[in-house]
Design an enzyme around this catalytic site. Structure first.
Site, short mmCIF file in Angstrom:
data_model
loop_
_atom_site.label_atom_id
_atom_site.label_comp_id
_atom_site.label_asym_id
_atom_site.label_seq_id
_atom_site.Cartn_x
_atom_site.Cartn_y
_atom_site.Cartn_z
N ASN A 9 0.97 -1.07 -0.09
CA ASN A 9 0.01 0.14 0.08
C ASN A 9 0.77 1.36 -0.05
OD1 ASN A 9 -1.72 2.03 0.45
ND2 ASN A 9 -2.68 1.08 2.37
N ARG A 94 -2.89 -1.89 -3.24
CA ARG A 94 -4.04 -1.18 -2.95
C ARG A 94 -3.93 -0.12 -4.18
NH1 ARG A 94 -5.20 3.08 1.80
NH2 ARG A 94 -7.19 3.82 0.89
N HIS A 182 -12.28 4.22 0.14
CA HIS A 182 -12.00 3.13 1.28
C HIS A 182 -12.80 1.96 1.25
CE1 HIS A 182 -11.08 7.11 3.53
NE2 HIS A 182 -10.04 6.51 3.32
N HIS A 209 -15.11 5.34 8.60
CA HIS A 209 -13.93 4.95 8.74
C HIS A 209 -13.09 6.22 8.93
CE1 HIS A 209 -10.08 3.13 6.54
NE2 HIS A 209 -9.76 4.61 6.51
N GLY A 213 -7.24 9.81 5.90
CA GLY A 213 -8.44 10.12 5.15
C GLY A 213 -9.59 9.51 5.90
N ARG A 242 -7.26 17.32 4.22
CA ARG A 242 -8.28 17.57 3.15
C ARG A 242 -9.67 18.20 3.68
NH1 ARG A 242 -8.63 11.60 1.17
NH2 ARG A 242 -6.45 11.00 2.22
N MET A 285 -4.84 13.53 14.72
CA MET A 285 -5.58 13.93 15.52
C MET A 285 -5.13 13.66 17.36
SD MET A 285 -8.98 14.41 16.44
CE MET A 285 -10.01 14.21 15.26
N GLU A 380 -7.25 -3.85 5.40
CA GLU A 380 -7.11 -3.69 4.01
C GLU A 380 -6.43 -4.83 3.46
OE1 GLU A 380 -6.46 0.15 5.05
OE2 GLU A 380 -8.08 0.97 3.83
#
Ligand code: AMP
Length: 401
Positions: A9, A94, A182, A209, A213, A242, A285, A380
């Site tokens: 990924n 991915r 996603h 999710h 992102g 974003r 975060m 994933e």
């Protein structure tokens, strides 16, 4: 000699990898790791099947200016050295955008690569890195089959109404529609729902999710009904960098009154907005949660407010809510964010237990609650490994580029 599948990924600042046995049904990775901070301060980390940390030993020193694909030759050697005797028989990637024609994963061919190249303008910050990784691996191991797994595929089940914008029909016919992203994460979560929810897995489920992102997906019968991202990964929730949903008039204003170029606006919307833009401190975060500045608090508040609005809006598309699932870095780890979002959804009947929330427990809702609230770690890589195994280990493995 054991055969293994390599999962990659590749992003702008990180390269995640995992190695799975080729054996059908072997869904636990033999090793998993990532190189983060690419382009600034690269940090290597990896763990073996038992979760023990593996040393970077054997991995050549990482030049801070290297791109993710530039690290792949080293990574191949390192993986090979840590799996003595094993052969990497296939690789799965991915790939963020699969466009209108890929409802599932695809074996990489020259034609596929050029089709995916044409989608770069729709995912300018992600698609080039995904494709560069495929090309680099093809150059280093030309006979190894590769599989592209798309973040858009899971959303192909949506009704046309959920996909189209209120734009002139000619643009819709050209493919300017909502694709959603996603999808590999949502596919994994959907596959786990029966074990958490039993019969209710087929009910009305909203999955949040929430990572660097972030997006939200409404599911019924474990299939995507609607989602917050659109043509590109800019739409929907506020994210690390974003902006999420924005009045399109803002873009016109920036062009006409601030005389900003398309490139400047792209940088503003993809890199300088979101948590970083609002806080002026960080896109991360966990960092913001540890900061006292009122700007950090306002950025977190806006993130939660927007997420809660989106959950309620998506519940409309499935006629209510039986389960709300939190996943990805913020969704799996931030009790503060989950508590705030759930408090804003209390009017809908969403209830969580504070102690379970603080412990990041799997089930946050009280026993017997009308709406189940769960935390499910996403994976994933396992979805990519399964797809790669299915497409390359059967009889029909297609030609490499
Ligand atoms: P992801 O893109 O899924 O890796 O998620 C990355 C985001 O998750 C970053 O904003 C991290 O700060 C956030 N995150 C990870 N761990 C925590 C935590 N313990 N508390 C709050 N946020 C976290």
């Amino acid at each position: 000699m054991t055969d293994v599948i390599l999962v990659l990924n590749a992003g702008s600042s990180s390269l995640k990898f995992a190695v799975y046995p080729k054996t059908e049904g072997a869904n636990s990775p033999l090793l998993r790791g990532k190189i983060s901070g690419i382009g600034t301060k690269p940090v290597f980390s990896a763990r073996d099947a038992a979760g023990l940390e593996l040393l970077q030993h054997g991995f050549a020193p990482i030049d801070p200016k290297t791109t993710a694909d530039g690290l792949i030759p080293n990574l191949l050697d390192w993986v090979q050295a840590h799996l003595s005797g094993a052969t990497i028989c296939a690789a799965g990637h991915r790939v963020v955008h699969g466009g209108p024609h890929h409802a599932g994963p695809a074996v990489v061919t020259k034609t596929l690569l050029s089709d995916l190249e044409a989608l770069v303008p729709l995912a300018p910050m992600h698609q080039p890195h995904n494709l560069a990784a495929i090309r680099c691996l093809a150059a280093k191991a030309p006979d190894m089959p590769q599989v592209a797994c798309f973040d858009t595929s899971f959303h192909h089940t949506q009704d046309r109404l959920a996909q189209i914008f209120a734009l002139p029909r000619a643009l819709t016919d050209e493919g300017i529609i909502r694709y959603g992203f996603h999808g590999l994460s949502y596919e994994y979560i959907a596959s786990t729902l029966p074990s958490y929810l039993g019969n209710r897995a087929d009910g009305r489920v909203v999955v949040a999710h929430l990572g660097s992102g972030a997006s939200i997906c409404a599911m019924q019968n474990q299939r995507s009904v609607a989602t917050s991202m659109g043509l590109t990964v800019l739409d929907g929730l506020m994210m690390g960098r974003r902006c999420g949903t924005l009045d399109p008039g803002v873009v016109l204003y920036l062009m006409e009154e601030k005389h900003m170029s398309a490139q400047q606006i792209k940088t503003l919307l993809y890199r300088q907005s979101g948590l970083l833009g609002v806080s002026g401190i960080s896109n991360d975060m966990a960092t913001l949660e540890q900061t006292d500045a009122p700007e950090a608090k306002q950025a977190i508040d806006l993130f939660c407010y927007r997420a809660a609005r989106e959950v309620a809006s998506l519940a409309v598309t499935i006629g209510g809510l039986d389960a709300l699932i939190f996943t990805a870095g913020i969704g799996e780890n931030s009790a503060t964010v989950r508590a705030d979002i759930c408090a804003r959804l209390r009017w809908m009947g969403v209830r969580i237990e504070a102690a379970a929330n603080v412990q990041n427990a799997a089930r946050l809702s009280p026993r017997g609650a009308d709406i189940e609230v769960l935390v499910i770690p996403t994976d994933e890589e396992t979805i990519i490994a399964q797809a790669t195994r299915a497409l390359t280990c059967g009889a029909g493995a297609a030609a490499q580029t």
